[in-house]
Design a protein around this motif. Structure first.
Motif, short mmCIF file in Angstrom:
data_model
loop_
_atom_site.label_atom_id
_atom_site.label_comp_id
_atom_site.label_asym_id
_atom_site.label_seq_id
_atom_site.Cartn_x
_atom_site.Cartn_y
_atom_site.Cartn_z
N SER A 39 16.17 -33.68 0.70
CA SER A 39 15.36 -32.54 1.09
C SER A 39 15.38 -31.45 0.02
O SER A 39 14.35 -30.87 -0.32
CB SER A 39 15.87 -31.99 2.43
OG SER A 39 15.17 -30.85 2.79
N ALA A 40 16.55 -31.15 -0.52
CA ALA A 40 16.67 -30.13 -1.57
C ALA A 40 15.89 -30.55 -2.82
O ALA A 40 15.23 -29.72 -3.45
CB ALA A 40 18.13 -29.89 -1.91
N GLU A 41 15.94 -31.83 -3.17
CA GLU A 41 15.19 -32.31 -4.34
C GLU A 41 13.69 -32.17 -4.13
O GLU A 41 12.96 -31.76 -5.04
CB GLU A 41 15.53 -33.77 -4.62
CG GLU A 41 16.91 -33.99 -5.18
CD GLU A 41 17.25 -35.46 -5.33
OE1 GLU A 41 16.38 -36.32 -5.09
OE2 GLU A 41 18.40 -35.75 -5.69
N ARG A 43 12.16 -30.02 -2.08
CA ARG A 43 11.82 -28.59 -2.11
C ARG A 43 11.77 -28.07 -3.54
O ARG A 43 10.92 -27.25 -3.87
CB ARG A 43 12.82 -27.78 -1.28
CG ARG A 43 12.54 -27.83 0.20
CD ARG A 43 13.32 -26.75 0.95
NE ARG A 43 14.76 -26.83 0.74
CZ ARG A 43 15.60 -27.58 1.43
NH1 ARG A 43 15.14 -28.35 2.39
NH2 ARG A 43 16.88 -27.59 1.16
N ALA A 44 12.66 -28.53 -4.39
CA ALA A 44 12.66 -28.09 -5.79
C ALA A 44 11.45 -28.66 -6.54
O ALA A 44 10.83 -27.96 -7.35
CB ALA A 44 13.95 -28.53 -6.48
N LYS A 45 11.11 -29.89 -6.26
CA LYS A 45 9.99 -30.54 -6.95
C LYS A 45 8.65 -29.99 -6.49
O LYS A 45 7.73 -29.81 -7.28
CB LYS A 45 10.05 -32.05 -6.71
CG LYS A 45 9.04 -32.83 -7.50
CD LYS A 45 9.26 -34.32 -7.33
CE LYS A 45 8.27 -35.12 -8.15
NZ LYS A 45 8.48 -36.57 -8.01
N TYR A 46 8.52 -29.75 -5.19
CA TYR A 46 7.27 -29.26 -4.60
C TYR A 46 7.52 -27.91 -3.95
O TYR A 46 7.46 -27.77 -2.74
CB TYR A 46 6.74 -30.27 -3.58
CG TYR A 46 6.53 -31.65 -4.14
CD1 TYR A 46 5.47 -31.91 -5.00
CD2 TYR A 46 7.41 -32.68 -3.83
CE1 TYR A 46 5.28 -33.17 -5.52
CE2 TYR A 46 7.22 -33.95 -4.36
CZ TYR A 46 6.16 -34.18 -5.20
OH TYR A 46 5.97 -35.44 -5.72
N SER A 47 7.76 -26.90 -4.77
CA SER A 47 8.12 -25.59 -4.24
C SER A 47 6.95 -24.86 -3.61
O SER A 47 7.13 -24.05 -2.71
CB SER A 47 8.73 -24.72 -5.34
OG SER A 47 7.80 -24.57 -6.40
N GLN A 48 5.74 -25.14 -4.06
CA GLN A 48 4.56 -24.48 -3.50
C GLN A 48 3.89 -25.41 -2.48
O GLN A 48 3.71 -26.60 -2.75
CB GLN A 48 3.55 -24.15 -4.61
CG GLN A 48 4.08 -23.17 -5.63
CD GLN A 48 4.40 -21.83 -5.01
OE1 GLN A 48 3.66 -21.33 -4.18
NE2 GLN A 48 5.52 -21.24 -5.42
#
Length: 67
Positions: A39-41, A43-48
């Motif tokens: 999940s964290a990966e 969110r970091a990859k697709y922040s928008q």
């Protein structure tokens, strides 16, 4: 009637048996990441958030209503 559950000998070299399903087939775990790490990966990859794309619920309603 009890069913004998044995670990399969083939195909388990890359995974770990973590249980058995209702038919006695092994439930395998491959990899090492937790759900929180994945999940964290993401969110970091697709922040928008994606803007302008239809929502899944709208796609399903349109398909249902077209019949």
């Amino acid at each position: 009637m009890t069913q004998s559950r044995q670990l399969p000998s083939a195909g388990t070299r890359n995974g770990t048996v973590v249980g058995f399903d209702r038919r006695g087939h092994p439930i395998m775990r491959y990899g090492w990441k937790t759900i929180e790490q994945i999940s964290a990966e993401m969110r970091a990859k697709y922040s928008q958030p994606i803007v302008g794309a239809p929502l899944g619920v709208d796609i399903i309603r349109e398909d249902r209503d077209s019949r």
